[in-house]
Every structure is written in structure tokens, then in C-alpha cells.
Design an enzyme around this catalytic site. Structure first.
Site, PDB file in Angstrom:
ATOM      1  N   ARG A  61       0.645  -1.293  -0.504  1.00 11.98           N
ATOM      2  CA  ARG A  61      -0.142  -0.097   0.003  1.00 11.98           C
ATOM      3  C   ARG A  61       0.542   1.259   0.659  1.00 11.98           C
ATOM      4  NH1 ARG A  61      -5.243   0.920   3.496  1.00 11.98           N
ATOM      5  NH2 ARG A  61      -6.127  -0.636   2.672  1.00 11.98           N
ATOM      6  N   HIS A  65       0.791   3.999  -2.369  1.00 10.23           N
ATOM      7  CA  HIS A  65       0.356   5.827  -2.161  1.00 10.23           C
ATOM      8  C   HIS A  65       0.854   6.776  -2.962  1.00 10.23           C
ATOM      9  CE1 HIS A  65      -3.361   4.734   0.748  1.00 10.23           C
ATOM     10  NE2 HIS A  65      -3.384   4.158  -0.461  1.00 10.23           N
ATOM     11  N   ASN A  93      -3.367   8.258   4.726  1.00  9.90           N
ATOM     12  CA  ASN A  93      -2.729   8.249   4.807  1.00  9.90           C
ATOM     13  C   ASN A  93      -2.740   8.552   6.436  1.00  9.90           C
ATOM     14  OD1 ASN A  93      -0.902   7.105   3.056  1.00  9.90           O
ATOM     15  ND2 ASN A  93      -0.271   8.893   2.490  1.00  9.90           N
ATOM     16  N   HIS A 193      -5.926  -6.192  -2.396  1.00  7.13           N
ATOM     17  CA  HIS A 193      -6.624  -6.220  -1.630  1.00  7.13           C
ATOM     18  C   HIS A 193      -6.364  -7.526  -1.076  1.00  7.13           C
ATOM     19  CE1 HIS A 193      -9.257  -2.045  -1.727  1.00  7.13           C
ATOM     20  NE2 HIS A 193      -8.325  -1.064  -1.657  1.00  7.13           N
TER      21      HIS A 193
END
Length: 319
Positions: A61, A65, A93, A193
Site C-alpha cells: 500500500r 500511495h 494516510n 486487497h
């Protein structure tokens, strides 16, 4: 020159310019300056995942991001200062992104074995994302290297560019399109996911209010650790087997058991339904698509050559 020839030449120049930064990346970038860099990252990632399997998803992740905010430049790692508007404080975040201390440890180990800071934090993020998936028996892919680190960050860009759990399918497609990614990339990368957990506040509206696109039994089960008020940080997995890289995330969507609104939006009568069905029954096809999309995402707008810097400390701009 005919108009068609002029158009061809114009497109050729545009493609050349678009590829200039990417062409500076290579699969052997550190072979001469520090051949032990990649094995060192791999060992450190394996150790971190061994200590906490969830860390694999967290490192994945972080890379995602990072890349979605002005390209893969390690801006996500920068702390807030008087001159840095850190993305760590963004909605996506703040109190949510994790694994920063693992990246710190990797950077320290790599710089020590290389004898000096030659490996960028951006490259560490890209390699750590790949190695964390391999540690969890997921696919591997070739990571091109040579990214450099940004000297700026933007909380505003993080708020605007990182997709949110409340997005519907058109918004998700548009969000990815702005990054140069298509519907296939959207579905494949969302498949990450399969290893993820999310906090109660991200899926509360979905399980309480959206009865038309969620299995009622599944929703009732989620209520147990996500009350209407309080418990915002309580965790639930986005896949019934979060310790494994498999295709059950997609099987859940087909059964309307997506935890997030944005998950279930991928299988809701739109153009991504067929891909969801395919991946739900074919792990090999999903794994290849995921690896291909990770390569594509990891190569977005890299800083190369004399751009940016190689940070000594991944959390701070080097002076």
C-alpha cells in the site's frame, strides 16, 4: 510534408519525450555500484513479513500511495516540516499508512552494505512491494530501477489523487485514468486487497446503509466489530484469507461480499464485471495481470538522472 506525415512525426516526438524518463530506468541499475542492494532489501522484507504477515500488505500500500501522488518518488515517506506539506497527514494516510519504520530499517541496512547512500528510497519502496508479495507466495515481476527521491510532498495532492473507499465505478475509472492506468489496471491492482485490512470507519456506511449491493449475512457479520458509533479503528479483512495471495477477493465481489463500497462498485453491472468473474476463477490470470499492472504503476513519472536526490534519511530531504 503531408498532414498525415506531420501527425506521425508529432506523435513520434511525443512518445519519445514521454519515454525519456522511463528509459533511464533499468533492471541492472545497481549491479556495479552495489550488487548486494537487492538481496539486502529482500532479506529485510522477508524478516518484516515473518514477524507480521500484515506488513506485506502495508508495504504494498505504501508503494501504491506513493506512486499515485506525483509519481513513484518516495514523497509518501517525508515527515511534516515547516517546508514539507507531508502526505502522511492526508485522509488516506493519517493514522492508517504503516510500515515506515520497516523502510527506515531497510534503508539503513542497504546504505551500510553499499558503504554510502546510493539506493533511493523510491527504489526501496518499489522493490519492497514486490518482495513482500513474493514472501506471501504471490507473483513476482521485474522492477526497473534508477528512481530518485523527491524534495517535496503534497497533502492536497494526496487527498485529491489517492482513491477513496466511497468512490463508485466511474469515479474509480477516472481516478486511474488520470494516472495513465486503464480499467484492467484498476481491477488488477484492486486485487491487492486480497491481503488488506481496513478500519471500521472506511466501511461503516456500506454495511449499515447500502442494503442493495451487499449480502445481508455478510453485512450482519461485519456489524459485530464495527458499531454505528465508536470503534473507528477496528479492523476487518477485505478477503476471507488475508494471509494468502489468492482470488477470493474477487469471489467475494461476485457474491456481493465486498467490504468497501469501492470494492463492490467493481462488480455492480458495469464494464469491469467480466474481469472480476475471470479473476475469481483463475488465479494464474489474475497473478499475471497484477504483476503487469504493478510494473506499469511502478514506472509512473519517475525522477531520474539529475532530478530529485538520493535521501540519506527517507523521512527528510537531504540538505
Amino acid at each position: 510534408m503531408t498532414s498525415s506525415s506531420f501527425l506521425f512525426l508529432h506523435l513520434l516526438v511525443m512518445f519519445y519525450l514521454a519515454g525519456m524518463s522511463l528509459s533511464d530506468l533499468s533492471d541492472d541499475f545497481y549491479d556495479d555500484v552495489c550488487p548486494e542492494a537487492l538481496p539486502t532489501i529482500k532479506r529485510a522484507v522477508e524478516d518484516a513479513v515473518r514477524q507480521e504477515r500484515r506488513m506485506g500488505a502495508s508495504l504494498l500500500r505504501l508503494h501504491f500511495h506513493d506512486c499515485f501522488v506525483n509519481g513513484c518518488d518516495a514523497s509518501v515517506l517525508l515527515d511534516q516540516t515547516s517546508t514539507i506539506d507531508s502526505g502522511k497527514t492526508s485522509r488516506a494516510n493519517n493514522n492508517f499508512a504503516r510500515g515506515f519504520e520497516v523502510i527506515d530499517r531497510i534503508k539503513s541496512k542497504v546504505d551500510k552494505i553499499c558503504g554510502r547512500p546510493v539506493v533511493s528510497c523510491a527504489d526501496i519502496l518499489a522493490v519492497a512491494a514486490r518482495d513482500s508479495l513474493v514472501a506471501l507466495h504471490g507473483p513476482t515481476w521485474e522492477v526497473l530501477l534508477g528512481r530518485r527521491d523527491s524534495t517535496t510532498a503534497s497533502r492536497t495532492s494526496a487527498n485529491n489523487d489517492i482513491p477513496t473507499p466511497l468512490m463508485d465505478l466511474p469515479a474509480l475509472i477516472d481516478n486511474f485514468k488520470k494516472q495513465g492506468l486503464d480499467e484492467e489496471d484498476l481491477v488488477a491492482l484492486s486485487g491487492g486487497h486480497t491481503l488488506e485490512f481496513d478500519q471500521c470507519f472506511t466501511f461503516r456506511i456500506h454495511i449499515y446503509n447500502e442494503t442493495n449491493n451487499i449480502d445481508s449475512t455478510f453485512a450482519s457479520q461485519r456489524l459485530a466489530n464495527c458499531p454505528r458509533s465508536g470503534g473507528d479503528s477496528n479492523l476487518a479483512s477485505l478477503d476471507p484469507t488475508p494471509a494468502l495471495f489468492d482470488s477470493k477477493y474477487f469471489s467475494n465481489l461476485v457474491s456481493t461480499k465486498g467490504l468497501l463500497h469501492s470494492d463492490q462498485a467493481l462488480f455492480s453491472g458495469g464494464e469491469t464485471d467480466e474481469l472480476i468473474k475471470t479473476y475469481s476463477t483463475n488465479l494464474g490470470t489474475f497473478s499475471k495481470a497484477f504483476a503487469d499492472s504493478m510494473i506499469k504503476m511502478g514506472n509512473m513519472k519517475p525522477l531520474t538522472g539529475n532530478q530529485g536526490q538520493i535521501r540519506v534519511d527517507c523521512r527528510r530531504v537531504s540538505q
